[in-house]
Design an enzyme around this catalytic site. Structure first.
Site, PDB file in Angstrom:
ATOM      1  N   HIS A 195     -26.766   9.106 -60.859  1.00 29.78           N
ATOM      2  CA  HIS A 195     -26.123   8.535 -59.659  1.00 29.78           C
ATOM      3  C   HIS A 195     -26.212   9.575 -58.536  1.00 29.78           C
ATOM      4  O   HIS A 195     -25.203  10.126 -58.101  1.00 29.78           O
ATOM      5  CB  HIS A 195     -24.664   8.190 -59.999  1.00 29.78           C
ATOM      6  N   ASP A 217     -14.364  10.310 -64.573  1.00 25.52           N
ATOM      7  CA  ASP A 217     -14.999   9.010 -64.305  1.00 25.52           C
ATOM      8  C   ASP A 217     -14.446   8.036 -65.348  1.00 25.52           C
ATOM      9  O   ASP A 217     -13.802   8.464 -66.323  1.00 25.52           O
ATOM     10  CB  ASP A 217     -16.524   9.183 -64.431  1.00 25.52           C
ATOM     11  N   CYS A 232     -15.406   9.497 -58.799  1.00 28.27           N
ATOM     12  CA  CYS A 232     -16.360   8.703 -58.018  1.00 28.27           C
ATOM     13  C   CYS A 232     -15.780   7.342 -57.647  1.00 28.27           C
ATOM     14  O   CYS A 232     -16.228   6.722 -56.688  1.00 28.27           O
ATOM     15  CB  CYS A 232     -17.663   8.532 -58.796  1.00 28.27           C
ATOM     16  N   ARG A 250     -19.405   8.861 -49.050  1.00 28.10           N
ATOM     17  CA  ARG A 250     -20.556   8.116 -49.561  1.00 28.10           C
ATOM     18  C   ARG A 250     -21.392   7.597 -48.391  1.00 28.10           C
ATOM     19  O   ARG A 250     -22.607   7.605 -48.405  1.00 28.10           O
ATOM     20  CB  ARG A 250     -20.107   6.920 -50.421  1.00 28.10           C
TER      21      ARG A 250
HETATM   22  N1  NVA Z   1     -20.132   5.819 -64.852  1.00 29.38           N
HETATM   23  C1  NVA Z   1     -19.729   4.754 -63.963  1.00 29.38           C
HETATM   24  C2  NVA Z   1     -19.912   5.164 -62.527  1.00 29.38           C
HETATM   25  C3  NVA Z   1     -19.446   4.151 -61.521  1.00 29.38           C
HETATM   26  C4  NVA Z   1     -19.650   4.592 -60.110  1.00 29.38           C
HETATM   27  C5  NVA Z   1     -20.514   3.508 -64.277  1.00 29.38           C
HETATM   28  O1  NVA Z   1     -21.739   3.600 -64.460  1.00 29.38           O
HETATM   29  O2  NVA Z   1     -19.911   2.439 -64.369  1.00 29.38           O
HETATM   30  N1   CP Z   2     -18.703   5.312 -56.869  1.00 30.49           N
HETATM   31  C1   CP Z   2     -19.428   4.184 -56.805  1.00 30.49           C
HETATM   32  O1   CP Z   2     -20.642   4.176 -56.974  1.00 30.49           O
HETATM   33  O2   CP Z   2     -18.692   3.085 -56.521  1.00 30.49           O
HETATM   34  P1   CP Z   2     -19.219   1.577 -56.485  1.00 30.49           P
HETATM   35  O3   CP Z   2     -19.466   1.165 -57.917  1.00 30.49           O
HETATM   36  O4   CP Z   2     -18.106   0.801 -55.858  1.00 30.49           O
HETATM   37  O5   CP Z   2     -20.483   1.525 -55.683  1.00 30.49           O
END
Ligand code: NVA
Ligand code: CP
Length: 339
Positions: A133, A229, A270, A322
């Site tokens: 990410h 997270d 995040c 972001r």
């Molecule tokens: N690890 C999480 C991050 C979300 C921004 C996911 O992939 O759902």
């Molecule tokens: N942190 C992040 O990527 O959030 P969203 O899933 O809302 O885009």
């Protein structure tokens, strides 16, 4: 610095100087926005946002960022296109590349975002895959710089599922920027060996260090940044909630851990975060796991409500950043002038 035409698929592909430049550019664009200085540099360009998974921040950051740069934007949601169903990713790439000047992709496979990059002929930006990410890390590092004034030498601890997109990308970013990174999790949730080796190699030239521990108190002690997270990421089956709650509840970021950290420590996430039961998933978990869930600090999971609402929490600055950082990424790959 010339990033024109560059994809952003993983921070592994960017040098420390390039990452630092993107953060500087984001600060510049944030400052311009705050002063009301228009930066509509690309009125003739259009970008497309391809989402196989849901999003609030990433989608809105790309949309607002693109509109601030004067561009047109198309959003395609998880059910809105032929991609992967009736049309291959490779064909989709070649179609979209004929119409758009840049493509954002959020999905499951890193190989899909790589295919888009290989075949579209335009810059492709990874808005999250199961593996990485990268745009999130740029926002996180801008936020750390705003709070501490520097990145090199920051003691950064990630608590929770450290072998997911966030754990992987934060470790890469920390290695690139000379930070002291700790992954704090049960051993089987540490990042994969190959990635650790790559990051250790990078760390040799940046002064970074990488550490892995199963002990939350060791992870929290003297940390400048405590990061966590969700315990179950998008795309993982609901069934894993049970084992994750069981094995990750000792790694919940709560006041006890925050007190062990540096006096000036900040809390980061995040987002989205489970810090209460006011979400559909939170309620479902509470119903399914009953006391075993609510006993984990009144229904909070990876972070307590108390920590996320405290003065040490910078999660909404991070969310705002972001937009500024994603705007910087688009600006740089579309050839905006250096700042
Ligand atoms: N690890 C999480 C991050 C979300 C921004 C996911 O992939 O759902
Ligand atoms: N942190 C992040 O990527 O959030 P969203 O899933 O809302 O885009």
């Amino acid at each position: 610095m010339n990033l024109k035409g560059r994809h952003l698929l993983t921070l592994l592909d960017y040098s420390s100087e390039e990452i630092q430049y993107l953060i500087k550019l984001a600060k510049h664009l944030k400052d311009q926005k705050e002063k009301g200085i228009s930066h509509q540099l690309f009125p003739d360009k259009n970008v497309v946002l391809l989402f196989q998974k849901d999003s609030t921040r990433t989608r809105c950051a790309f949309e607002v960022g693109a509109m601030d740069l004067g561009m047109g934007v198309t959003y395609i949601g998880p059910t809105g296109s032929q991609m992967g169903k009736k049309e291959s990713v490779k064909d989709t790439a070649r179609v979209l590349g004929r119409m758009y000047d840049g493509i954002e992709f959020r999905g499951y496979l890193q190989t899909d975002v790589e295919l888009l990059a290989e075949f579209s002929g335009v810059p492709v930006w990874n808005g999250l895959t199961d593996l990485y990410h990268p745009t999130q890390i740029l926002a996180d590092f801008l936020t750390i710089e705003e709070k501490f004034g520097y990145l090199k030498g920051i003691h950064f601890t990630y608590f929770g599922d450290a072998r997911n997109n966030m754990g992987n990308s934060l470790m890469i970013g920390a290695a690139k920027m000379g930070m002291h990174f700790t992954a704090c999790a049960p051993k089987h949730l540490w990042p994969n060996e190959n990635l650790i080796k790559k990051c250790q190699e990078i760390a040799k030239s940046t002064g970074a260090s990488l550490r892995f521990t199963e002990d939350p108190e060791v992870g929290a002690k003297d940390a400048h940044v405590l990061y966590t997270d969700v315990w179950v990421s998008m795309g993982e089956p609901k069934e894993v909630w049970e084992s994750r709650i069981e094995e990750l509840h000792p790694y919940q970021v709560n006041q006890k851990l925050m007190k062990l950290a540096d006096k000036k420590a900040i809390f980061m996430h995040c987002l989205p975060a489970f810090h209460g039961m006011d979400t559909e998933v939170g309620k479902e978990i509470a119903q399914t796991f009953g006391k075993r869930y609510t006993n984990v600090s009144g229904g909070s999971l990876e972070v307590t409500d108390e920590v996320i609402e405290s003065n040490q929490s910078v999660v909404f600055d991070e969310a705002e950043n972001r937009m500024h950082t994603i705007k910087a990424v688009m600006y740089a790959s579309l050839g905006g002038p250096n700042v």
